[in-house]
Design a protein around this motif. Sequence first.
Motif, PDB file in Angstrom:
ATOM      1  N   VAL A 392     -10.169  -2.194  -2.980  1.00 55.37           N
ATOM      2  CA  VAL A 392      -8.845  -1.797  -2.878  1.00 55.37           C
ATOM      3  C   VAL A 392      -8.316  -1.138  -4.339  1.00 55.37           C
ATOM      4  O   VAL A 392      -7.829  -0.111  -4.246  1.00 55.37           O
ATOM      5  CB  VAL A 392      -7.908  -2.903  -2.551  1.00 55.37           C
ATOM      6  CG1 VAL A 392      -6.417  -2.393  -2.632  1.00 55.37           C
ATOM      7  CG2 VAL A 392      -7.971  -3.497  -1.076  1.00 55.37           C
ATOM      8  N   ASP A 393      -8.700  -1.913  -5.339  1.00 51.06           N
ATOM      9  CA  ASP A 393      -8.396  -1.371  -6.832  1.00 51.06           C
ATOM     10  C   ASP A 393      -9.176   0.040  -7.167  1.00 51.06           C
ATOM     11  O   ASP A 393      -8.359   0.918  -7.864  1.00 51.06           O
ATOM     12  CB  ASP A 393      -8.797  -2.347  -7.852  1.00 51.06           C
ATOM     13  CG  ASP A 393      -7.650  -3.535  -7.870  1.00 51.06           C
ATOM     14  OD1 ASP A 393      -6.682  -3.402  -7.195  1.00 51.06           O
ATOM     15  OD2 ASP A 393      -7.918  -4.354  -8.840  1.00 51.06           O
ATOM     16  N   ALA A 394     -10.465   0.070  -6.733  1.00 47.49           N
ATOM     17  CA  ALA A 394     -11.104   1.138  -6.962  1.00 47.49           C
ATOM     18  C   ALA A 394     -10.678   2.424  -6.268  1.00 47.49           C
ATOM     19  O   ALA A 394     -10.419   3.495  -6.730  1.00 47.49           O
ATOM     20  CB  ALA A 394     -12.638   1.156  -6.498  1.00 47.49           C
ATOM     21  N   ALA A 395     -10.365   2.385  -5.059  1.00 49.07           N
ATOM     22  CA  ALA A 395      -9.736   3.323  -3.967  1.00 49.07           C
ATOM     23  C   ALA A 395      -8.239   3.642  -4.728  1.00 49.07           C
ATOM     24  O   ALA A 395      -8.014   4.989  -4.786  1.00 49.07           O
ATOM     25  CB  ALA A 395      -9.751   2.832  -2.493  1.00 49.07           C
ATOM     26  N   LEU A 408       4.918   5.420  -2.707  1.00 44.52           N
ATOM     27  CA  LEU A 408       5.506   3.921  -2.757  1.00 44.52           C
ATOM     28  C   LEU A 408       4.456   3.112  -2.287  1.00 44.52           C
ATOM     29  O   LEU A 408       4.377   1.941  -3.119  1.00 44.52           O
ATOM     30  CB  LEU A 408       6.808   3.852  -1.686  1.00 44.52           C
ATOM     31  CG  LEU A 408       8.061   4.366  -2.288  1.00 44.52           C
ATOM     32  CD1 LEU A 408       9.152   4.321  -0.977  1.00 44.52           C
ATOM     33  CD2 LEU A 408       8.562   4.129  -3.460  1.00 44.52           C
ATOM     34  N   ALA A 409       3.689   3.356  -1.418  1.00 47.58           N
ATOM     35  CA  ALA A 409       2.741   2.469  -0.858  1.00 47.58           C
ATOM     36  C   ALA A 409       1.718   2.276  -1.853  1.00 47.58           C
ATOM     37  O   ALA A 409       1.098   1.160  -2.276  1.00 47.58           O
ATOM     38  CB  ALA A 409       2.004   2.729   0.642  1.00 47.58           C
ATOM     39  N   VAL A 410       1.271   3.674  -2.407  1.00 48.52           N
ATOM     40  CA  VAL A 410       0.165   3.718  -3.344  1.00 48.52           C
ATOM     41  C   VAL A 410       0.449   3.061  -4.721  1.00 48.52           C
ATOM     42  O   VAL A 410      -0.331   1.978  -5.177  1.00 48.52           O
ATOM     43  CB  VAL A 410      -0.223   4.935  -3.689  1.00 48.52           C
ATOM     44  CG1 VAL A 410      -1.322   5.276  -4.780  1.00 48.52           C
ATOM     45  CG2 VAL A 410      -1.078   5.645  -2.504  1.00 48.52           C
ATOM     46  N   ARG A 411       1.808   3.189  -5.122  1.00 47.87           N
ATOM     47  CA  ARG A 411       2.019   2.417  -6.442  1.00 47.87           C
ATOM     48  C   ARG A 411       2.165   0.773  -6.163  1.00 47.87           C
ATOM     49  O   ARG A 411       1.662   0.167  -6.859  1.00 47.87           O
ATOM     50  CB  ARG A 411       3.436   2.820  -6.847  1.00 47.87           C
ATOM     51  CG  ARG A 411       4.045   2.409  -8.062  1.00 47.87           C
ATOM     52  CD  ARG A 411       2.955   2.803  -9.183  1.00 47.87           C
ATOM     53  NE  ARG A 411       3.381   2.304 -10.382  1.00 47.87           N
ATOM     54  CZ  ARG A 411       2.580   2.050 -11.302  1.00 47.87           C
ATOM     55  NH1 ARG A 411       1.203   2.176 -11.302  1.00 47.87           N
ATOM     56  NH2 ARG A 411       2.844   1.381 -12.652  1.00 47.87           N
ATOM     57  N   ARG A 412       2.825   0.487  -5.001  1.00 48.15           N
ATOM     58  CA  ARG A 412       2.680  -1.053  -4.759  1.00 48.15           C
ATOM     59  C   ARG A 412       1.098  -1.498  -4.640  1.00 48.15           C
ATOM     60  O   ARG A 412       0.953  -2.632  -5.307  1.00 48.15           O
ATOM     61  CB  ARG A 412       3.230  -1.229  -3.230  1.00 48.15           C
ATOM     62  CG  ARG A 412       3.576  -2.799  -2.899  1.00 48.15           C
ATOM     63  CD  ARG A 412       4.458  -3.545  -4.031  1.00 48.15           C
ATOM     64  NE  ARG A 412       4.530  -4.787  -3.908  1.00 48.15           N
ATOM     65  CZ  ARG A 412       5.373  -5.682  -4.546  1.00 48.15           C
ATOM     66  NH1 ARG A 412       6.218  -5.334  -5.762  1.00 48.15           N
ATOM     67  NH2 ARG A 412       5.020  -6.980  -4.273  1.00 48.15           N
ATOM     68  N   LEU A 413       0.391  -1.012  -4.238  1.00 49.06           N
ATOM     69  CA  LEU A 413      -0.954  -1.298  -4.083  1.00 49.06           C
ATOM     70  C   LEU A 413      -1.684  -1.217  -5.320  1.00 49.06           C
ATOM     71  O   LEU A 413      -2.571  -2.218  -5.738  1.00 49.06           O
ATOM     72  CB  LEU A 413      -1.773  -0.711  -3.072  1.00 49.06           C
ATOM     73  CG  LEU A 413      -1.496  -1.005  -1.460  1.00 49.06           C
ATOM     74  CD1 LEU A 413      -2.216   0.232  -0.803  1.00 49.06           C
ATOM     75  CD2 LEU A 413      -1.867  -2.203  -1.065  1.00 49.06           C
ATOM     76  N   GLN A 414      -1.434  -0.240  -6.286  1.00 47.26           N
ATOM     77  CA  GLN A 414      -1.848  -0.231  -7.484  1.00 47.26           C
ATOM     78  C   GLN A 414      -1.456  -1.487  -8.509  1.00 47.26           C
ATOM     79  O   GLN A 414      -2.375  -2.051  -9.116  1.00 47.26           O
ATOM     80  CB  GLN A 414      -1.226   0.993  -8.305  1.00 47.26           C
ATOM     81  CG  GLN A 414      -2.190   2.165  -7.703  1.00 47.26           C
ATOM     82  CD  GLN A 414      -1.713   3.665  -8.152  1.00 47.26           C
ATOM     83  OE1 GLN A 414      -0.620   3.534  -8.863  1.00 47.26           O
ATOM     84  NE2 GLN A 414      -2.440   4.512  -7.994  1.00 47.26           N
ATOM     85  N   LEU A 415       0.004  -1.996  -8.160  1.00 44.00           N
ATOM     86  CA  LEU A 415       0.492  -3.239  -8.924  1.00 44.00           C
ATOM     87  C   LEU A 415       0.185  -4.421  -8.419  1.00 44.00           C
ATOM     88  O   LEU A 415      -0.198  -5.296  -9.253  1.00 44.00           O
ATOM     89  CB  LEU A 415       2.108  -2.942  -8.967  1.00 44.00           C
ATOM     90  CG  LEU A 415       2.591  -1.776  -9.709  1.00 44.00           C
ATOM     91  CD1 LEU A 415       3.976  -1.961  -9.496  1.00 44.00           C
ATOM     92  CD2 LEU A 415       2.272  -1.703 -11.163  1.00 44.00           C
ATOM     93  N   TRP A 713       7.449   3.293   6.773  1.00 46.63           N
ATOM     94  CA  TRP A 713       6.311   3.997   6.830  1.00 46.63           C
ATOM     95  C   TRP A 713       5.651   3.491   5.393  1.00 46.63           C
ATOM     96  O   TRP A 713       4.185   3.354   5.633  1.00 46.63           O
ATOM     97  CB  TRP A 713       6.458   5.452   6.597  1.00 46.63           C
ATOM     98  CG  TRP A 713       6.724   6.010   7.997  1.00 46.63           C
ATOM     99  CD1 TRP A 713       7.870   6.675   8.537  1.00 46.63           C
ATOM    100  CD2 TRP A 713       5.728   6.416   8.952  1.00 46.63           C
ATOM    101  NE1 TRP A 713       7.647   7.095   9.798  1.00 46.63           N
ATOM    102  CE2 TRP A 713       6.140   6.978  10.152  1.00 46.63           C
ATOM    103  CE3 TRP A 713       4.296   6.125   9.066  1.00 46.63           C
ATOM    104  CZ2 TRP A 713       5.579   7.161  11.269  1.00 46.63           C
ATOM    105  CZ3 TRP A 713       3.508   6.419  10.095  1.00 46.63           C
ATOM    106  CH2 TRP A 713       4.270   6.977  11.084  1.00 46.63           C
ATOM    107  N   SER A 714       6.409   3.184   4.436  1.00 41.91           N
ATOM    108  CA  SER A 714       5.705   2.587   3.232  1.00 41.91           C
ATOM    109  C   SER A 714       5.003   1.539   3.318  1.00 41.91           C
ATOM    110  O   SER A 714       3.928   1.065   2.997  1.00 41.91           O
ATOM    111  CB  SER A 714       6.900   2.722   1.989  1.00 41.91           C
ATOM    112  OG  SER A 714       6.097   1.744   0.859  1.00 41.91           O
ATOM    113  N   VAL A 715       5.763   0.376   4.083  1.00 44.18           N
ATOM    114  CA  VAL A 715       5.162  -0.899   4.504  1.00 44.18           C
ATOM    115  C   VAL A 715       3.876  -0.763   5.513  1.00 44.18           C
ATOM    116  O   VAL A 715       2.988  -1.485   5.372  1.00 44.18           O
ATOM    117  CB  VAL A 715       6.266  -1.960   5.199  1.00 44.18           C
ATOM    118  CG1 VAL A 715       5.287  -2.904   5.639  1.00 44.18           C
ATOM    119  CG2 VAL A 715       7.426  -1.916   4.149  1.00 44.18           C
ATOM    120  N   LEU A 716       4.027   0.366   6.256  1.00 41.74           N
ATOM    121  CA  LEU A 716       2.952   0.566   7.126  1.00 41.74           C
ATOM    122  C   LEU A 716       1.718   1.068   6.566  1.00 41.74           C
ATOM    123  O   LEU A 716       0.601   0.388   6.548  1.00 41.74           O
ATOM    124  CB  LEU A 716       3.240   1.632   8.258  1.00 41.74           C
ATOM    125  CG  LEU A 716       2.219   2.019   9.221  1.00 41.74           C
ATOM    126  CD1 LEU A 716       1.523   0.606   9.945  1.00 41.74           C
ATOM    127  CD2 LEU A 716       2.577   3.010  10.269  1.00 41.74           C
TER     128      LEU A 716
END
Length: 789
Positions: A392-395, A408-415, A713-716
């Motif tokens: 997940v971090d690498a992607a 929004l989704a990508v930034r949340r996953l990055q954090l 959509w961000s949550v999805l």
Amino acid sequence: MSVGSRTITGPRGWGRDLWTGVRFAVGGGREGWIRTLLTALGVGLGVVLLLGAASIPTMMEMRSQRGDARQPMESEQSPPRSAATLVEAQADTDFRGDPVRGMLLRPDGDRAPAPPGVSTLPGPGEMVVSPALRGLLGSPEGRLLRERLHFKDVGTIGQAGLIGPGELIYYAGSATLTTDDGGWRIAGFGTRTKSDPMDPMLLVLMIVGCVVMLMPVAIFIATAVRFGGERRDRRLAALRLIGADARMTRRTAAGEALFGAVCGLAVGAVLFLAARRLVGGVAVWDVNVFPSDITPVPGLAALVLLAVPLAAIGVTLFALRRVSIEPLGVAREGAGRRRRLWWRLPLPAVGLVLMLFNGTVSGRDASVNPYLVAGGATLFLLGVALLLPWAVDAAMARLRGGPVPWQLAVRRLQLSGAAAARAVSGITVAVAGAIALQLFFAAIQGDFMKTTGQDASRAQLHTMLPSHEVGTIRKMIEEFRATEGVRGVIASIDSSASRPGPLRRGEQFRPSTRVTVGDCGSLREMAHTGPCKDGDVFVAEDGSGSVDAGYIAETARPGATVDLAPDDGPGKPPHPRLWTVPRSARTVESRVDPTGQTAFGLLVTPGALDLRLLDRPMARAMVRIDPEVPDAVEHVRNTAARIDPRTKVFALQNIARDKQFTSLRTGLLVAATATLALIAASMLVTMVEQLRERRRLLSVLVAFGTRRATLAWSVLWQTAVPVALGLALAVAGGAGLGLALLRMAHKTSFDWSVVWPLTAAGGGLVLVVTLLSLPPLWRMMRPDGLRTE
């Protein structure tokens, strides 16, 4: 540990810090109790399945004991008739694919034993039935079965006589059953059946199946005890502000997790007891049990009660190992630091080495080390789960731009990619394990299936009547041909014939051959007779070589005189029933009939032989049914039961499966169903908890004018991206584990067709859970969520 000027170390310090954490969890107000309840629910769902798994040995033992207790008592010789004996005969049948176990009973006296669960033996024309059978007979669906079981219902079989609450079984009384007519005299019930040793490949399958089913449970429990991490960090910072050191704060956090885990044990125990009461009316893959059977083994239950709290403490301390808790806030080490791959890859590699170190498991004599197999599978699947956060971090590090919901989704996953990875790691492990199991199933199932030699295209049912009365046999053939849905009947009457006269030097028995009586149409299914009319006789030569041709030549030849009376052995006075084979008898080549048997000896049409001369004739019929007639099979079974309840009716099938393989496959399907239900419920709880953690952030975005659809959509996307990466890992990991299993079994076939349905099922499960989480998300996206005290 130090608080102010006091220093407390050792177990006492641990106990005080843990107790402080428990007090924080109890006194944390509404937010604290919601967090504790979510943790308890997540842990409790896992505990339910763990207690269910701990109950499997008890469940199997109780079912086996009740099954053995109702078996007729075995003895080398039939006991002498007395007031304490009875005559029994099996009268099993099937109804729409479900087995119906039946037994006919005729007591020899007033002290005859009764089967377990039966208080009084039924009289002639009466029966006692299981509750499930009574329910079926009383329903509209059981109309055809009521016609078959034409006995008066006078009692109920208790739990002591049933393997499960859904079992269909009856005991019927008979006034005419004798040992000369297919019955067997017994002095009681109860015998210990010997089970065959499990095939090594099936043992490996069972071990890996247990690991695959329980690994997601452990992962979800570890995830549940980490609920509320962000709020917990703020409380720990406040604790540091009043003088606690770093070790104290970590142990206090472990105390909070411990309280949630203990509450989870209580919730799991309550849910387990509630589910236990309901399980009697539920059948999963045709398996059901009594609630009293679902009792955890004490040692395994104690292990669960001990392991869950210890796991809560260990997981919390491990999660805080890289967290710097300071009086003014919390800093996580490595925020922006990439996760290391080097220490994650050895785990699946070591797991594969351990499994392959066991060697091959093909053949009954192969040995299986359960510790190597279980340990290897556990390490491999654990390695797959640990690779997911790195993936997940690498992607996420390589993703840029896109629509607002995507950003929004990508930034949340990055954090906080680790939290998202934990949420879907259970489904990753479950799908990877399921793929490996299905690949193994597909490769080895041919070893546990054998060709029967039967031809279901020529006939679909095979019946055998245990009556030696020629009139009854003729009635059977006539009634089968008149039965609804029957297109044809291949009927025969089987007996034997031997060479007349005394034994010759060196002989222990007189040469004999088979005598088969049937009409021309039936005989054509057993041999290439050519032209045929009633009164013809044929001599069938066995082309398979399984019968001594010399014996056939001495008895079955044109013009020979044969004895149709039984051969009672040396020293017994002969009572010959002589019959001369017509000189017009033609020699023909036999053929395999629909049951897979090859005819040999004398094939006789009814007009050529007085059937009263036959010794103990046995009737059998092969029935062709019309597939367009609903319940044609049940009409045939009804006819068979009307002629004689002991008439055996078998379905012809081209391939037969090994019973151990079939039962193990059913057991794994039941366990997989329970595990998927747990995964769905746990993922929903995890997702709701994560939304609750981000409620204030969502409220801020809504207050600034962000559309709700954008946030939805961000949550999805926040769920879909880790799921896609997890399923990709699952496919790769499942294929790797499957290849290791195939190598152990010396198999090379790799069936990719079993991979994609499981991957789609995992993705569909996550989609359903995400859709179920949208209503609480909608409620949390309100500006009043900014209100605080």
